[in-house]
Each structure stands twice: as structure tokens, then as C-alpha cells.
Scaffold this motif. Sequence first.
Motif, PDB file in Angstrom:
ATOM      1  N   VAL A 145       0.840  -1.204   0.000  1.00 51.58           N
ATOM      2  CA  VAL A 145       0.000   0.000   0.000  1.00 51.58           C
ATOM      3  C   VAL A 145       0.874   1.252   0.000  1.00 51.58           C
ATOM      4  O   VAL A 145       1.717   1.443   0.881  1.00 51.58           O
ATOM      5  CB  VAL A 145      -0.941   0.012   1.220  1.00 51.58           C
ATOM      6  CG1 VAL A 145      -1.793   1.290   1.223  1.00 51.58           C
ATOM      7  CG2 VAL A 145      -1.841  -1.226   1.198  1.00 51.58           C
ATOM      8  N   ASP A 146       0.672   2.109  -0.999  1.00 45.35           N
ATOM      9  CA  ASP A 146       1.375   3.379  -1.126  1.00 45.35           C
ATOM     10  C   ASP A 146       0.525   4.446  -0.452  1.00 45.35           C
ATOM     11  O   ASP A 146      -0.597   4.707  -0.863  1.00 45.35           O
ATOM     12  CB  ASP A 146       1.579   3.709  -2.607  1.00 45.35           C
ATOM     13  CG  ASP A 146       2.454   4.929  -2.828  1.00 45.35           C
ATOM     14  OD1 ASP A 146       2.409   5.847  -1.990  1.00 45.35           O
ATOM     15  OD2 ASP A 146       3.167   4.976  -3.846  1.00 45.35           O
ATOM     16  N   ALA A 147       1.067   5.077   0.586  1.00 39.96           N
ATOM     17  CA  ALA A 147       0.281   6.024   1.382  1.00 39.96           C
ATOM     18  C   ALA A 147       0.310   7.445   0.848  1.00 39.96           C
ATOM     19  O   ALA A 147      -0.323   8.332   1.416  1.00 39.96           O
ATOM     20  CB  ALA A 147       0.789   6.027   2.824  1.00 39.96           C
ATOM     21  N   THR A 148       1.028   7.711  -0.241  1.00 37.90           N
ATOM     22  CA  THR A 148       1.180   9.098  -0.684  1.00 37.90           C
ATOM     23  C   THR A 148      -0.059   9.633  -1.383  1.00 37.90           C
ATOM     24  O   THR A 148      -0.229  10.838  -1.517  1.00 37.90           O
ATOM     25  CB  THR A 148       2.371   9.240  -1.650  1.00 37.90           C
ATOM     26  OG1 THR A 148       2.150   8.412  -2.803  1.00 37.90           O
ATOM     27  CG2 THR A 148       3.655   8.835  -0.973  1.00 37.90           C
ATOM     28  N   GLY A 149      -0.948   8.766  -1.847  1.00 36.66           N
ATOM     29  CA  GLY A 149      -2.187   9.235  -2.441  1.00 36.66           C
ATOM     30  C   GLY A 149      -2.093   9.661  -3.888  1.00 36.66           C
ATOM     31  O   GLY A 149      -3.053  10.179  -4.443  1.00 36.66           O
ATOM     32  N   THR A 150      -0.942   9.473  -4.529  1.00 39.32           N
ATOM     33  CA  THR A 150      -0.819   9.790  -5.940  1.00 39.32           C
ATOM     34  C   THR A 150      -1.251   8.585  -6.769  1.00 39.32           C
ATOM     35  O   THR A 150      -1.571   7.535  -6.243  1.00 39.32           O
ATOM     36  CB  THR A 150       0.630  10.150  -6.284  1.00 39.32           C
ATOM     37  OG1 THR A 150       1.480   9.078  -5.858  1.00 39.32           O
ATOM     38  CG2 THR A 150       1.050  11.423  -5.572  1.00 39.32           C
ATOM     39  N   VAL A 151      -1.286   8.734  -8.086  1.00 33.44           N
ATOM     40  CA  VAL A 151      -1.648   7.606  -8.939  1.00 33.44           C
ATOM     41  C   VAL A 151      -0.551   6.548  -8.878  1.00 33.44           C
ATOM     42  O   VAL A 151       0.626   6.858  -9.032  1.00 33.44           O
ATOM     43  CB  VAL A 151      -1.852   8.059 -10.396  1.00 33.44           C
ATOM     44  CG1 VAL A 151      -2.127   6.855 -11.303  1.00 33.44           C
ATOM     45  CG2 VAL A 151      -3.006   9.046 -10.490  1.00 33.44           C
ATOM     46  N   VAL A 152      -0.936   5.315  -8.635  1.00 30.43           N
ATOM     47  CA  VAL A 152       0.012   4.206  -8.586  1.00 30.43           C
ATOM     48  C   VAL A 152      -0.275   3.279  -9.760  1.00 30.43           C
ATOM     49  O   VAL A 152      -1.403   2.800  -9.916  1.00 30.43           O
ATOM     50  CB  VAL A 152      -0.103   3.432  -7.253  1.00 30.43           C
ATOM     51  CG1 VAL A 152       0.742   2.169  -7.294  1.00 30.43           C
ATOM     52  CG2 VAL A 152       0.324   4.322  -6.092  1.00 30.43           C
ATOM     53  N   GLU A 153       0.725   3.036 -10.568  1.00 29.71           N
ATOM     54  CA  GLU A 153       0.598   2.134 -11.724  1.00 29.71           C
ATOM     55  C   GLU A 153       1.459   0.909 -11.482  1.00 29.71           C
ATOM     56  O   GLU A 153       2.650   1.013 -11.182  1.00 29.71           O
ATOM     57  CB  GLU A 153       1.033   2.845 -13.003  1.00 29.71           C
ATOM     58  CG  GLU A 153       0.936   1.969 -14.239  1.00 29.71           C
ATOM     59  CD  GLU A 153       1.335   2.703 -15.504  1.00 29.71           C
ATOM     60  OE1 GLU A 153       1.426   2.036 -16.556  1.00 29.71           O
ATOM     61  OE2 GLU A 153       1.560   3.926 -15.445  1.00 29.71           O
ATOM     62  N   ASP A 154       0.855  -0.259 -11.598  1.00 25.91           N
ATOM     63  CA  ASP A 154       1.579  -1.517 -11.452  1.00 25.91           C
ATOM     64  C   ASP A 154       1.012  -2.490 -12.475  1.00 25.91           C
ATOM     65  O   ASP A 154      -0.073  -3.038 -12.297  1.00 25.91           O
ATOM     66  CB  ASP A 154       1.431  -2.062 -10.031  1.00 25.91           C
ATOM     67  CG  ASP A 154       2.408  -3.213  -9.752  1.00 25.91           C
ATOM     68  OD1 ASP A 154       2.754  -3.944 -10.714  1.00 25.91           O
ATOM     69  OD2 ASP A 154       2.823  -3.381  -8.597  1.00 25.91           O
ATOM     70  N   GLY A 155       1.755  -2.681 -13.562  1.00 28.70           N
ATOM     71  CA  GLY A 155       1.253  -3.534 -14.641  1.00 28.70           C
ATOM     72  C   GLY A 155      -0.019  -2.941 -15.238  1.00 28.70           C
ATOM     73  O   GLY A 155      -0.089  -1.739 -15.523  1.00 28.70           O
ATOM     74  N   PRO A 156      -1.058  -3.755 -15.412  1.00 26.12           N
ATOM     75  CA  PRO A 156      -2.303  -3.258 -15.998  1.00 26.12           C
ATOM     76  C   PRO A 156      -3.233  -2.594 -14.989  1.00 26.12           C
ATOM     77  O   PRO A 156      -4.387  -2.311 -15.297  1.00 26.12           O
ATOM     78  CB  PRO A 156      -2.940  -4.526 -16.562  1.00 26.12           C
ATOM     79  CG  PRO A 156      -2.504  -5.599 -15.615  1.00 26.12           C
ATOM     80  CD  PRO A 156      -1.105  -5.219 -15.191  1.00 26.12           C
TER      81      PRO A 156
END
Length: 322
Positions: A145-156
Motif C-alpha cells: 500500500v502506497d500512502a502518498t495518495g498519488t496515482v500508482v501504476e503496477d502492470g495493468p
Amino acid sequence: MTDMSVIAVLALDGTPAHHLTTPGLVFGTASRHRGVAYEVRLCAAPGFRATGGPGPALAVRPPHGLEGLADAGTVLVPGYAGHRAGPPEAVVTALRATAERGGRLAAVGTGTFVLAATGLLDGRRATTSWRHVEELAERHPRIDVDATGTVVEDGPFRTAAGVFGGMDVCLSLLAGDHGRQVAGETSRELITPLHADADSVQEAIDREVTESAGLEPTLRWLQTRLHLPLTLPEIAAHARTSVSSLTRRFRAHTGLSPLQYLLRARLYEAMRLLRETDTPVEQVAAATGFTSPAALRRHFRALTGTTPRDYRRAHRPPRPSA
């Protein structure tokens, strides 16, 4: 068969109305002004009755059901009020089928819990609304879980948070399909970039410090440690409070979670270094706590709509001629 020009927006009961309209706004603007072609489908999940807050509830009749997802190149899952109850099994099946045929899946806010319920995010990075970051991590420990709140892209998979998370994730999809220039031009059609010049950046910093008097010692402490990999418990320890209390105080006084504030402070400092020094971008990234120059560029573009190098060219005073 998957049609990558089809964006299916899944309406779950209690989805905020603006989460349903934002994809049409973004992709419609791109289609009208940038010559790209998209079809945005509004698809009702089983049990959908009306939209939810923060606006008034609206009785909406989506023209499609789950069958509208069958050939969609992208399925976008907005946030919704009932994320703790879990999605209907038919939704889980439809989303897994989208992934199996090579489609993309995106989620905004608590919509990430729907993707998490499918198991498709296990072993991947994802984010959600700041209020639900800890809950997502506790309920789905296999997700990074990325807590920064920005868009997270991982594969599709793409996930985003916040009031404007839907716009951010749509612009991210648009950039992947047609390049950053088209996405940037579409963004400018929709909104005025935030913090367009140095004065507005400094005004924002001053306002946040002034309005956060009770947190000022911790804010100033953070400012001297932007280059370090700070964690929430470390920040809470300095503020002599619990993580949950720290998060509430930051949100009440700055409008951001502690890690979002830290990210913003790092970006402000990167802006200052780019304006006032000749420090290479790679060293700017290290000096402001980003794990790599690529990470700095990604977050910098999300905030300003431009790259660090282009920002430097636009904001450095002209050199005197010989």
C-alpha cells in the motif's frame, strides 16, 4: 475480444456522482480537442440504486449492466460507500475476466477495495483514499500500500485517491494510450495547473505553516529531514502523538495526510533547487528524499504538469549575454 478504446465505468451503489461523470469529462475532452477516440460506458453493478456523497444522492439509470464490461479495454471502479461489505460476486468474476483477456483495471479511492477483493492486486503496489490506507493494508496485507495518495501504476492496474483521483487516473490512462503531451493538453483544457510560479509555491508553504501552528515544530523538523526516508511512526514520535491522531491533525490543518504533506514539501524543495541552483536533477532527487530521479519526475509531473528540466528552463532567469 477487447476494445482498448472502450472505458467501462462501474457504478456501485453509493458511488459519488462526480466519480461517474469525470471519465466522460476527461476522455470526452480528449476526443473533442485532441482527435482521439473513446467510448465511455456507464455500467451498473448489481444492487446499484443511487449515487452517494459528498453531493446529493441522484437516481441514475446506467444504460449498461455488467455485460458492458465484456469487451471493454479498461474498467474503472470508482469509490463507493459500501466497500467494507465487499463487492457482489458477479463483479469479482467480471473484473477477473477483464484481467484474463488483457484489459486494464483502474480504481479510485475505496474502489481499490473492490480490486483487492479479486486477489488481482496481491503482490502489487496500490493506493486508496488517505482515510482508508491503514484499513487497506490491514485487510489485504499482500498488497504493497502506497500512502502518498498519488496515482500508482503496477502492470495493468492503476489506483488513485482523493477528490481529483478520478481525473488523475483518467489522465494517466490517456498518457499511456496517446502520450504525455495529449494528456497534458487535456489537463490544461480541464484545470489550471496548481502552483504555476514560484510566488504561488511560497504562498502555499507560508499558508500551510501559518494555519498549522500546533504542528509547526514538526513541520519545521520535517523540512530539515526531507532527504531521509521518514516513516509515519517516526513523524508521530516527534509530534508526541499516535499515528491516527497525527493523521487527523495534519488533515484538519493542512488538508493532507502526513506522508502527502511530506511529499508536497519535498516537491516544493525540489522546485526551489531547480530555480535557484544548477544542481543536476539526479542530485536534486537525492537531496529531496526521492528514491530515484524517475520517482521525482513522476511526482513532479503529477503536481506541476511538467518535468523538472522544463520547470527549470521556464523559471530560471535568463543568463546575461557576454
